[in-house]
Design a protein around this motif. Sequence first.
Motif, PDB file in Angstrom:
ATOM      1  N   PRO A 246       0.625  24.386  31.900  1.00 12.20           N
ATOM      2  CA  PRO A 246      -0.331  24.359  30.782  1.00 12.20           C
ATOM      3  C   PRO A 246       0.616  24.265  29.491  1.00 12.20           C
ATOM      4  N   LEU A 247       1.769  24.700  29.377  1.00  9.04           N
ATOM      5  CA  LEU A 247       2.360  24.627  28.021  1.00  9.04           C
ATOM      6  C   LEU A 247       3.145  23.025  27.914  1.00  9.04           C
ATOM      7  N   LEU A 248       3.325  22.454  28.927  1.00  9.37           N
ATOM      8  CA  LEU A 248       3.688  21.283  29.062  1.00  9.37           C
ATOM      9  C   LEU A 248       2.492  20.024  28.739  1.00  9.37           C
ATOM     10  N   MET A 249       1.296  20.436  29.282  1.00  7.66           N
ATOM     11  CA  MET A 249       0.230  19.758  28.930  1.00  7.66           C
ATOM     12  C   MET A 249      -0.347  19.833  27.354  1.00  7.66           C
ATOM     13  N   LEU A 250       0.181  21.097  26.936  1.00  3.11           N
ATOM     14  CA  LEU A 250      -0.516  21.441  25.473  1.00  3.11           C
ATOM     15  C   LEU A 250       0.585  20.758  24.580  1.00  3.11           C
ATOM     16  N   ALA A 251       1.901  20.680  25.028  1.00  7.64           N
ATOM     17  CA  ALA A 251       2.854  19.803  24.244  1.00  7.64           C
ATOM     18  C   ALA A 251       2.332  18.370  24.403  1.00  7.64           C
ATOM     19  N   GLY A 252       1.962  17.775  25.299  1.00  6.12           N
ATOM     20  CA  GLY A 252       1.623  16.569  25.622  1.00  6.12           C
ATOM     21  C   GLY A 252       0.369  16.015  24.836  1.00  6.12           C
ATOM     22  N   ILE A 253      -0.535  16.935  24.535  1.00  7.75           N
ATOM     23  CA  ILE A 253      -1.712  16.751  23.884  1.00  7.75           C
ATOM     24  C   ILE A 253      -1.106  16.481  22.420  1.00  7.75           C
ATOM     25  N   THR A 254      -0.580  17.468  22.072  1.00  5.88           N
ATOM     26  CA  THR A 254       0.008  17.560  20.588  1.00  5.88           C
ATOM     27  C   THR A 254       0.535  16.152  20.194  1.00  5.88           C
ATOM     28  N   LEU A 255       1.669  16.068  20.836  1.00  7.82           N
ATOM     29  CA  LEU A 255       2.438  14.580  20.771  1.00  7.82           C
ATOM     30  C   LEU A 255       1.577  13.395  20.754  1.00  7.82           C
ATOM     31  N   ALA A 256       0.558  13.628  21.615  1.00  2.00           N
ATOM     32  CA  ALA A 256      -0.237  12.265  21.807  1.00  2.00           C
ATOM     33  C   ALA A 256      -0.877  12.214  20.492  1.00  2.00           C
ATOM     34  N   THR A 257      -1.402  13.175  20.016  1.00  2.00           N
ATOM     35  CA  THR A 257      -2.356  13.252  18.860  1.00  2.00           C
ATOM     36  C   THR A 257      -1.807  12.943  17.689  1.00  2.00           C
ATOM     37  N   LEU A 258      -0.462  13.512  17.563  1.00  2.00           N
ATOM     38  CA  LEU A 258       0.394  13.112  16.494  1.00  2.00           C
ATOM     39  C   LEU A 258       0.752  11.551  16.333  1.00  2.00           C
ATOM     40  N   ALA A 259       0.904  11.077  17.653  1.00  2.00           N
ATOM     41  CA  ALA A 259       1.301   9.659  17.622  1.00  2.00           C
ATOM     42  C   ALA A 259       0.383   8.455  17.495  1.00  2.00           C
ATOM     43  N   LEU A 260      -1.032   9.088  17.998  1.00  2.00           N
ATOM     44  CA  LEU A 260      -1.999   8.153  17.759  1.00  2.00           C
ATOM     45  C   LEU A 260      -3.146   8.348  16.626  1.00  2.00           C
ATOM     46  N   LEU A 261      -3.404   9.417  16.344  1.00  2.00           N
ATOM     47  CA  LEU A 261      -4.436   9.798  15.475  1.00  2.00           C
ATOM     48  C   LEU A 261      -4.188   9.523  14.248  1.00  2.00           C
ATOM     49  N   PRO A 262      -3.249   9.408  13.729  1.00  2.00           N
ATOM     50  CA  PRO A 262      -2.991   8.899  12.283  1.00  2.00           C
ATOM     51  C   PRO A 262      -3.453   7.543  12.146  1.00  2.00           C
ATOM     52  N   PHE A 263      -3.088   6.729  12.993  1.00  2.00           N
ATOM     53  CA  PHE A 263      -3.509   5.252  12.848  1.00  2.00           C
ATOM     54  C   PHE A 263      -4.945   4.938  12.971  1.00  2.00           C
ATOM     55  N   ALA A 264      -5.669   5.823  13.934  1.00  2.00           N
ATOM     56  CA  ALA A 264      -7.267   6.013  14.136  1.00  2.00           C
ATOM     57  C   ALA A 264      -7.882   6.269  12.790  1.00  2.00           C
ATOM     58  N   ALA A 265      -7.121   7.429  12.067  1.00  2.00           N
ATOM     59  CA  ALA A 265      -7.766   7.982  11.103  1.00  2.00           C
ATOM     60  C   ALA A 265      -7.753   7.166   9.847  1.00  2.00           C
ATOM     61  N   ALA A 266      -6.457   6.543   9.897  1.00  2.00           N
ATOM     62  CA  ALA A 266      -6.545   5.330   8.695  1.00  2.00           C
ATOM     63  C   ALA A 266      -7.267   4.346   8.760  1.00  2.00           C
ATOM     64  N   ALA A 267      -7.833   3.884  10.104  1.00  2.00           N
ATOM     65  CA  ALA A 267      -8.597   2.851  10.046  1.00  2.00           C
ATOM     66  C   ALA A 267      -9.954   3.167   9.903  1.00  2.00           C
ATOM     67  N   ALA A 268     -10.426   4.604  10.142  1.00  2.00           N
ATOM     68  CA  ALA A 268     -11.668   4.981   9.688  1.00  2.00           C
ATOM     69  C   ALA A 268     -11.826   5.119   8.211  1.00  2.00           C
ATOM     70  N   ILE A 269     -10.609   5.543   7.770  1.00  2.00           N
ATOM     71  CA  ILE A 269     -10.875   5.753   6.262  1.00  2.00           C
ATOM     72  C   ILE A 269     -10.991   4.168   5.506  1.00  2.00           C
ATOM     73  N   ARG A 270     -10.198   3.306   5.844  1.00  2.00           N
ATOM     74  CA  ARG A 270     -10.489   1.927   5.361  1.00  2.00           C
ATOM     75  C   ARG A 270     -11.861   1.602   5.632  1.00  2.00           C
ATOM     76  N   ILE A 271     -12.602   1.749   6.651  1.00  2.00           N
ATOM     77  CA  ILE A 271     -13.952   1.199   7.104  1.00  2.00           C
ATOM     78  C   ILE A 271     -14.822   1.975   6.164  1.00  2.00           C
ATOM     79  N   ASN A 272     -14.394   3.324   5.920  1.00  2.00           N
ATOM     80  CA  ASN A 272     -15.437   4.166   5.094  1.00  2.00           C
ATOM     81  C   ASN A 272     -15.361   3.806   3.544  1.00  2.00           C
ATOM     82  N   LEU A 273     -14.266   3.320   3.209  1.00  2.00           N
ATOM     83  CA  LEU A 273     -14.217   2.822   1.615  1.00  2.00           C
ATOM     84  C   LEU A 273     -14.475   1.656   1.490  1.00  2.00           C
ATOM     85  N   ARG A 274     -14.923   0.857   2.614  1.00  2.00           N
ATOM     86  CA  ARG A 274     -15.509  -0.549   2.048  1.00  2.00           C
ATOM     87  C   ARG A 274     -16.769  -0.606   1.282  1.00  2.00           C
TER      88      ARG A 274
END
Length: 218
Positions: free
Chosen positions: A190-218
């Motif tokens: 469970p600790l490795l799965m927890l670390a994996g989830i955190t690393l995945a979110t830190l790697a992927l979600l900044p790009f998804a969030a930035a795209a969402a902000i650009r869409i909302n600001l149009r």
Amino acid sequence: MIALFLRDLALAIRAGGGFGLGLAFFLIVVVLVPFGVGPERGILAAIAPGILWVGALLACLLSLDRIFALDFEDGSLDLLATAPIPLEGVVAMKAAAHWVTTGLPLTLAAPVLGLLLHLEPAAYGWLVLSLALGTPALSMIGTFGAALTVGLRRGGLLLSLLVLPLYVPTLIFGAEAVARGAAGQANATPLLMLAGITLATLALLPFAAAAAIRINLR
């Protein structure tokens, strides 16, 4: 980027979404549980890992709607979107500021609150480790949800509905890691799965969030 991080720290604390609010809510949840389930030590010790993780998760929700709201209201978000610095970096700095003002205090306070629930002594170290591994994911996922709902009136409820299902895997593995640690069982998975989830979110979600902000600001 450092200046943006420090600015968000100051805004989070000044706006009431920092240390005090999350910790107070966490304390209230932990104090109310014995009134609801009874004062039996065995029962409280058995449910303590789950209750502490649920309390920390809900406390993280309290300040999510403020992550981008203040910048959107005063026009700063438009300037940040057109600034030379990458918008993905802005998102990452805001998530880091949220974790420092919310996730980190909750992680440090959890062992003290665990005393109120008669948490097994062997579980205290695992509790701190699991929260240290998992709360960055909560902040990053919450920042993504805040980016999706930025600009919406009364978007706090919608934000919670969007974010809570994404929090479930982190909650499951975090509570399981603490429960196994309390029982003296191996909890590397469970600790490795927890670390994996955190690393995945830190790697992927900044790009998804930035795209969402650009869409909302149009």
